[in-house]
Design a protein around this motif. Structure first.
Motif, PDB file in Angstrom:
ATOM      1  N   SER A 162     -11.980  12.105  -6.192  1.00 46.50           N
ATOM      2  CA  SER A 162     -12.635  11.196  -6.070  1.00 46.50           C
ATOM      3  C   SER A 162     -12.925  10.602  -5.009  1.00 46.50           C
ATOM      4  N   GLY A 163     -11.981   9.614  -5.137  1.00 47.87           N
ATOM      5  CA  GLY A 163     -11.471   8.808  -4.280  1.00 47.87           C
ATOM      6  C   GLY A 163     -12.484   7.758  -4.832  1.00 47.87           C
ATOM      7  N   GLU A 164     -12.866   7.320  -6.380  1.00 44.88           N
ATOM      8  CA  GLU A 164     -13.919   6.499  -6.239  1.00 44.88           C
ATOM      9  C   GLU A 164     -13.769   6.183  -7.755  1.00 44.88           C
ATOM     10  N   GLY A 165     -13.587   4.950  -8.193  1.00 47.18           N
ATOM     11  CA  GLY A 165     -13.913   4.837  -9.612  1.00 47.18           C
ATOM     12  C   GLY A 165     -12.485   4.212  -9.990  1.00 47.18           C
ATOM     13  N   ILE A 166     -11.332   3.684  -9.311  1.00 49.12           N
ATOM     14  CA  ILE A 166     -10.832   3.733 -10.242  1.00 49.12           C
ATOM     15  C   ILE A 166     -10.654   2.343 -11.470  1.00 49.12           C
ATOM     16  N   ASP A 167     -10.312   3.065 -12.931  1.00 50.62           N
ATOM     17  CA  ASP A 167     -10.367   1.761 -13.224  1.00 50.62           C
ATOM     18  C   ASP A 167      -8.804   1.365 -13.518  1.00 50.62           C
ATOM     19  N   LEU A 171     -10.231   4.374  -4.370  1.00 50.13           N
ATOM     20  CA  LEU A 171      -8.945   3.655  -4.070  1.00 50.13           C
ATOM     21  C   LEU A 171      -8.103   4.099  -2.320  1.00 50.13           C
ATOM     22  N   ARG A 172      -8.995   4.154  -1.626  1.00 50.78           N
ATOM     23  CA  ARG A 172      -8.358   3.634  -0.541  1.00 50.78           C
ATOM     24  C   ARG A 172      -8.024   2.097  -0.380  1.00 50.78           C
ATOM     25  N   GLU A 173      -8.204   1.448  -1.196  1.00 48.33           N
ATOM     26  CA  GLU A 173      -7.874   0.253  -1.250  1.00 48.33           C
ATOM     27  C   GLU A 173      -5.951  -0.243  -2.118  1.00 48.33           C
ATOM     28  N   LEU A 174      -6.248   1.125  -2.268  1.00 48.65           N
ATOM     29  CA  LEU A 174      -4.793   0.898  -2.553  1.00 48.65           C
ATOM     30  C   LEU A 174      -3.813   2.081  -1.960  1.00 48.65           C
ATOM     31  N   ASP A 175      -3.909   2.330  -0.546  1.00 46.29           N
ATOM     32  CA  ASP A 175      -4.060   2.892   0.417  1.00 46.29           C
ATOM     33  C   ASP A 175      -2.345   2.249   1.275  1.00 46.29           C
ATOM     34  N   GLY A 231       1.156  -1.202  -0.432  1.00 48.39           N
ATOM     35  CA  GLY A 231      -0.214  -0.024  -0.105  1.00 48.39           C
ATOM     36  C   GLY A 231       0.768   1.261  -0.629  1.00 48.39           C
ATOM     37  N   VAL A 232       0.401   2.556  -0.485  1.00 51.31           N
ATOM     38  CA  VAL A 232       1.163   3.568  -0.445  1.00 51.31           C
ATOM     39  C   VAL A 232      -0.269   4.601   0.158  1.00 51.31           C
ATOM     40  N   PRO A 233       0.826   5.666   1.521  1.00 51.58           N
ATOM     41  CA  PRO A 233       0.103   6.823   1.566  1.00 51.58           C
ATOM     42  C   PRO A 233      -0.879   7.099   0.885  1.00 51.58           C
ATOM     43  N   MET A 234      -2.168   7.759   1.065  1.00 50.53           N
ATOM     44  CA  MET A 234      -3.329   8.069   0.196  1.00 50.53           C
ATOM     45  C   MET A 234      -2.425   9.284  -0.176  1.00 50.53           C
TER      46      MET A 234
END
Length: 1091
Positions: A668-673, A899-903, A629-632
């Protein structure tokens, strides 16, 4: 009749000669004087003309020619202070004629060729010249050189330059049946024996070698002898196919020498020493291991002094590192005498026993090993001039030529990491067999990379060890071209054919080849024409199929004895020196043989990983799982950096909209494709100092129009790559995305070699479609799946294979998952021991991942894709990753991640860190799903559907439509198929103790992951004490099939609906379900394929 253009050119040369005389005066060189006088000689000769013969509108008749000749003769006399030679020309009647007076027409004519000043001086000194008779025209027909003769002489020289190699003495056995071209005989051009002792001049402006203007006048006999000595000796030069005239001239300057270079005694002694090592090494092995296959170099021993001299020359020209690849023939000799692998270790390997480790190192990883003539090694060795050069010989399977682009990829990576942008400090060398060079398609794929921007290595030196036979196949049956090297002609590579019995010639052309490579940075081929003293191996009888050749070979002296005889005949080296060299070599071989009996290899000398890999672990050394994971804040920073486009580039409106949507999802933090998650993975790795390279067909845009890593200005075509601008000071090339040639075998091998140089690199090869990987099967079978075990070499290469059934027919639907899973070396009946104390930090499985040969992953979310890419680099070992990437999921409405699933903040209770999820639990029923080893039980679930890849979204949609979300059916995704997540599957079985297990896939039963998953799930069921009727799990998917998929759209839809419905149908148990059957009658029209 003389054509006007030729006359014009000749007069122009006369003018140039006159101006040259004017510039030098009496100091004019004899060569310049000769050049000028030959112009006069040609022009003063009687010619047949008509009134229509003109130059720039001025009629030319014999008197006019004589007046111009007289002008130049006068300039000769005035500027040199000496009278010119008597001119061999005159009037047609053969009488003498005094210099005619100049006229107005003569003045106009002279002015056009800058001869006016000479004309004036003629007027002022004509009396003196006349008295001396300097300009009298005296006819001597036997001495005349006509323009036609000059052209024929040039054609003769061109013939030797072009086809002289066909008459060269290349075959040591003297069995060459090639017929020399008739154009090499002076009589072809009309010359007779009477012409052989006439003097001729054939200089041409801007040429070097035999056609240079500075060469002296020679007789035809002398010229012909020089041509034959240069082009028809034991070296055949093939270079006139090169399109660049400057490069041809460069070669002529070094080939067409007035006096052939002769080696000094010191050079001969060095060559004798190296040839002795090469030859006596083979005879020593034959003596000690009579019945052992070693694929020796006998007959081609001159390769070794040639290679070592080339490396010495390379070091003198600035090369610091050499990467080599070769087949098995001669490999042991190259290992011993070029790369200098210890002789004691080579002899020890002949025992056939596993590597004997030194005391205390018994637990070192030695892998499965390989036969000795496939192994590689590396070393740093000094050259004769005292420079140090690093040498690496890569391990190679028996698949000939497969190593070629692997070598190029490793060399390219060395150039990148070493800052060698001029490509002068890293040199790739490839050694080929004659049959393979002509027959294997990978050879052309290799040559084709010569000038490709992101694949060039600044030129490769190719040695062809030309045994004049391929196993048992004669050349006439194995190729359609005169030479095995003719494929190289298409790439403008010079080809030097050399007789392998002439060691001095081999050394000479090696030096020339190296100088060419360092000058022009293109490939060059050295064809060492030799023979194979034994059969394909030492236990093979070659006389079965080539009786005449091997009758000749048995009586033929070795290259070493040929060279010894030459030295003795010349008297340049004494017999005592020859004997001393042989004695020293024999003594060293015997000493190493004795030491091999007790040889043990210390662990720190095990040929494991290069210096760049220090600190990385072997499969037996535990490497803790690293979080990915990477900091937001960092995610958003790099996300904005790569998605905000500069104002001065006008991109296509659809691409602009795509980047705007990505930026919106970041904010927005949503909808990362999928593409956005990939770009974020690349950007974050780059910001951490890693190198990222993505290569393959159409990868810049992406086959499915989703990536657009390179943007193109719609007005001026300028390219802009956002990932090259992630942070200030980012190095050029740190991010590389490049479309490749239409090659799978070659390009995948290149990226494999690239990935092996440095572990801090995410190297990716993406296939255009997953099934194109079968064109590169050798790389998967011989290198990627087994290279670490055979050769102790790790790689973190990622192979992306687009996969998924979407109604597009039997091609491009499947990447053949089953083939890659079949090559996994995991035991399906053994559940790895789990350390529950380390469950929550991800280290519960110990070395399971490290001990397997590769990873096979089929992701279903952009977030998991992000983490698996970062996982490749963020750990202390490297494994190949076979990643089945989606096609229609790239734009699927539900295939998005927040996006939070990447942090770096875990969302699951108790879990430490964020990382790739090998298994994703069901998203229905009791929520949130516990990831503990013993989760809360959900007893109402009657069926657990296991699946992998895009079929999940079809199952999820159908379950929702059918109203089955009430907690009776759980859909569990296997994201990592190998190594199999035994621990997590067992966890899900504990979660659903009353559920039957069904495997659902889109592929036919004989394909896909079914036969890989089934025994492992059964093992998990038995481990948890669950019943396994018949030792199988239920299956829902297409029936066995020869074709990957149907070509009928309606049939595809029906099959898809049936397999999804069957997997979710609770009305009947699935324990003994048979696979679905395809409809017996098909009435639909065939589909139209879209590419």
């Amino acid at each position: 009749m003389l054509a006007s253009p030729g006359m014009h050119a000749a007069l122009a040369r006369m003018a140039a000669a006159s101006r040259s005389m004017a510039a030098h005066g009496s100091s004019a060189t004899p060569a310049a004087a000769s050049s000028a006088w030959q112009c006069i000689d040609v022009m003063a000769r009687p010619v047949t003309m008509t009134a229509s013969d003109t130059i720039q509108g001025i009629q030319l008749r014999p008197p006019k020619l004589r007046r111009i000749t007289t002008c130049v003769a006068a300039r000769w006399a005035v500027d040199s202070g000496t009278p010119p030679p008597r001119l061999p020309a005159g009037p047609p009647d053969g009488g003498d004629e005094p210099p005619p007076a100049t006229s107005s027409s003569s003045r106009r004519f002279a002015a056009q060729f800058n001869l006016t000043d000479a004309m004036v001086q003629v007027e002022s000194q004509s009396a003196a010249l006349a008295d001396e008779g300097a300009a009298r025209l005296i006819l001597k027909p036997h001495m005349a050189q006509s323009i036609q003769e000059s052209m024929k002489l040039i054609q003769l020289v061109r013939a030797y330059q072009t086809v002289g190699h066909f008459a060269a003495a290349l075959d040591p056995l003297g069995m060459d049946a090639r017929q020399p071209s008739p154009t090499l005989d002076p009589t072809y051009y009309g010359f007779t024996e009477a012409d052989m002792d006439r003097q001729f001049y054939i200089g041409i402006w801007s040429q070097q070698g035999f056609l240079t203007e500075s060469r002296p006048v020679r007789t035809l006999r002398e010229l012909h002898a020089m041509l034959r000595a240069t082009y028809c000796s034991t070296v055949g030069y093939e270079y006139m196919h090169i399109q660049d005239p400057l490069r041809r001239t460069w070669l002529q300057q070094r080939i067409e020498l007035p006096t052939p270079p002769q080696p000094t005694q010191e050079e001969q002694l060095l060559l004798l020493d190296r040839l002795s090592w090469s030859s006596m090494f083979e005879t020593f092995l034959a003596e000690k291991f009579k019945a052992t296959k070693r694929f020796g170099l006998e007959g081609g021993e001159a390769l070794i002094p040639g290679m070592t001299h080339l490396i010495d020359t390379a070091a003198d020209l600035g090369v610091e590192s050499v990467v080599m690849g070769m087949p098995h023939r001669g490999r042991l000799n190259v290992l011993a005498n070029v790369v200098r692998k210890p002789l004691v270790q080579i002899f020890s390997e002949f025992s056939g026993k596993p590597i004997a480790m030194a005391e205390g190192d018994d637990d070192a990883y030695v892998g499965s090993g390989d036969v000795k003539y496939h192994l590689g090694t590396s070393c740093v060795r000094p050259t004769v001039s005292g420079r140090m050069v690093s040498l690496s010989l890569l391990a190679n399977p028996s698949h000939l030529e497969a190593i070629n682009t692997v070598v190029l990829g490793k060399a390219r990576a060395k150039q990148f990491y070493g800052g060698d942008r001029a490509r002068k400090r890293v040199l790739p060398i490839l050694i080929h067999g004659d049959g393979a060079f002509a027959g294997e398609g990978i050879v052309y794929e290799t040559l084709d990379m010569t000038a490709l921007t992101n694949y060039t290595v600044g030129g490769t030196v190719h040695f062809v060890l030309n045994n004049q036979i391929a196993f048992t196949t004669d050349p006439k049956e194995s190729r359609s071209s005169p030479y095995c090297t003719d494929v190289a002609r298409s790439l403008n590579a010079p080809i030097f054919h050399v007789n392998g019995d002439d060691a001095e010639a081999v050394v000479r052309v090696c030096a020339l080849a190296m100088e060419w490579r360092q000058t022009f940075h293109t490939d060059v081929v050295i064809d060492v024409v030799c023979y194979r003293r034994h059969g394909h191996n030492e236990n093979d009888e070659p006389a079965y199929t080539q009786p005449l050749m091997y009758k000749n070979i048995r009586s033929h002296a070795s290259p070493l004895h040929v060279y010894m005889h030459k030295l003795a005949k010349e008297g340049s080296v004494s017999q005592a020196q020859i004997d001393a060299t042989a004695g020293a070599v024999r003594g060293a071989l015997e000493a190493a043989w004795t030491a091999a009996e007790t040889f043990c290899l210390p662990a720190d000398e095990l040929d494991w990983l290069s210096n760049n890999w220090q600190g990385f672990n072997t499969p037996l050394q535990l490497s803790p799982v690293q979080n990915t994971g990477v900091p937001m804040d960092a995610l958003k920073t790099v996300g904005r950096k790569i998605n905000v486009l500069p104002c001065d580039i006008k991109v296509h409106k659809h691409v602009s909209q795509m980047y705007a949507a990505r930026l919106q999802s970041i904010e927005s933090g949503e909808g990362i494709d999928w593409a956005c998650a990939e770009a974020l993975a690349f950007a974050t790795l780059l910001s951490e100092g890693n190198h990222v390279r993505l290569s393959g067909q159409d990868v810049e845009r992406g086959t499915f129009n989703h990536r657009h890593a390179v943007l193109h200005d719609q007005d001026n075509g300028r390219r802009y790559t956002p990932l090259e601008q992630v942070y200030p000071g980012q190095l050029p090339g740190q991010f590389t995305v490049c479309n490749s040639s239409l090659s799978e075998f070659g390009v995948l091998g290149f990226e494999l070699g690239y990935s092996m140089e440095n572990p801090d690199c995410l190297a990716i090869w993406e296939a255009q479609f997953g099934d194109f990987a079968n064109c590169a099967q050798v790389i998967f079978d011989q290198f990627l799946s087994s290279g670490e075990s055979k050769w102790l070499r790790q790689t973190g290469l990622v192979v992306m294979l687009p996969h998924g059934y979407d109604g597009q027919g039997p091609e491009h639907s499947s990447a053949r998952i089953e083939r890659f899973l079949q090559m996994c070396d995991e035991d399906p009946y053994d559940v790895p021991e789990v350390d529950f104390d380390k469950w929550f930090d991800g280290n519960q499985n110990g070395c399971q991942l490290q001990s397997t040969n590769w990873q096979v992953v089929n992701c279903t979310t952009p977030a998991n894709y992000f983490h698996v890419l970062r996982r490749q680099v963020r750990r202390q070992f490297r494994k190949p990753l076979i990643l089945f990437s989606p096609k229609n999921l790239l734009r699927h409405a539900r295939c998005k991640s927040p996006l939070r699933e990447l942090d770096d903040v875990p969302e699951d209770v108790g879990i430490v860190g964020v990382r790739f999820k090998r298994l994703i639990p069901d998203d229905s029923g009791l929520q949130p799903k516990s990831r503990a080893p013993f989760p809360p039980v959900e007893p109402d679930v009657r069926r657990m559907v296991l699946c992998s890849g895009k079929v999940f979204y079809s199952l999820q949609q159908q379950r929702r439509v059918a109203g089955l979300d009430a907690g009776q059916i759980a859909i569990v995704r296997l994201e990592q198929l190998s190594p199999f997540p035994f621990d997590l599957v067992c966890r899900e079985l504990r979660r659903y103790p009353n559920a039957e297990v069904v495997w659902c896939q889109e592929e036919p039963m004989n394909m896909g992951a079914y036969h890989h998953v089934q025994p492992r799930v059964v093992t998990c069921l038995e481990h948890e004490g669950r019943a396994t009727p018949g030792g199988h799990i239920a299956y829902s998917g297409r029936p066995p099939s020869a074709a990957i998929a149907t070509g009928f759209a309606e049939v595809y839809k029906q099959e898809q609906n049936d397999l999804i419905s069957a997997a979710l149908d609770l009305s009947a148990p699935l324990l003994l379900r048979k696979p679905l059957r395809r409809p017996a009658v098909i009435t639909q029209q065939p589909m139209v394929y879209e590419y």
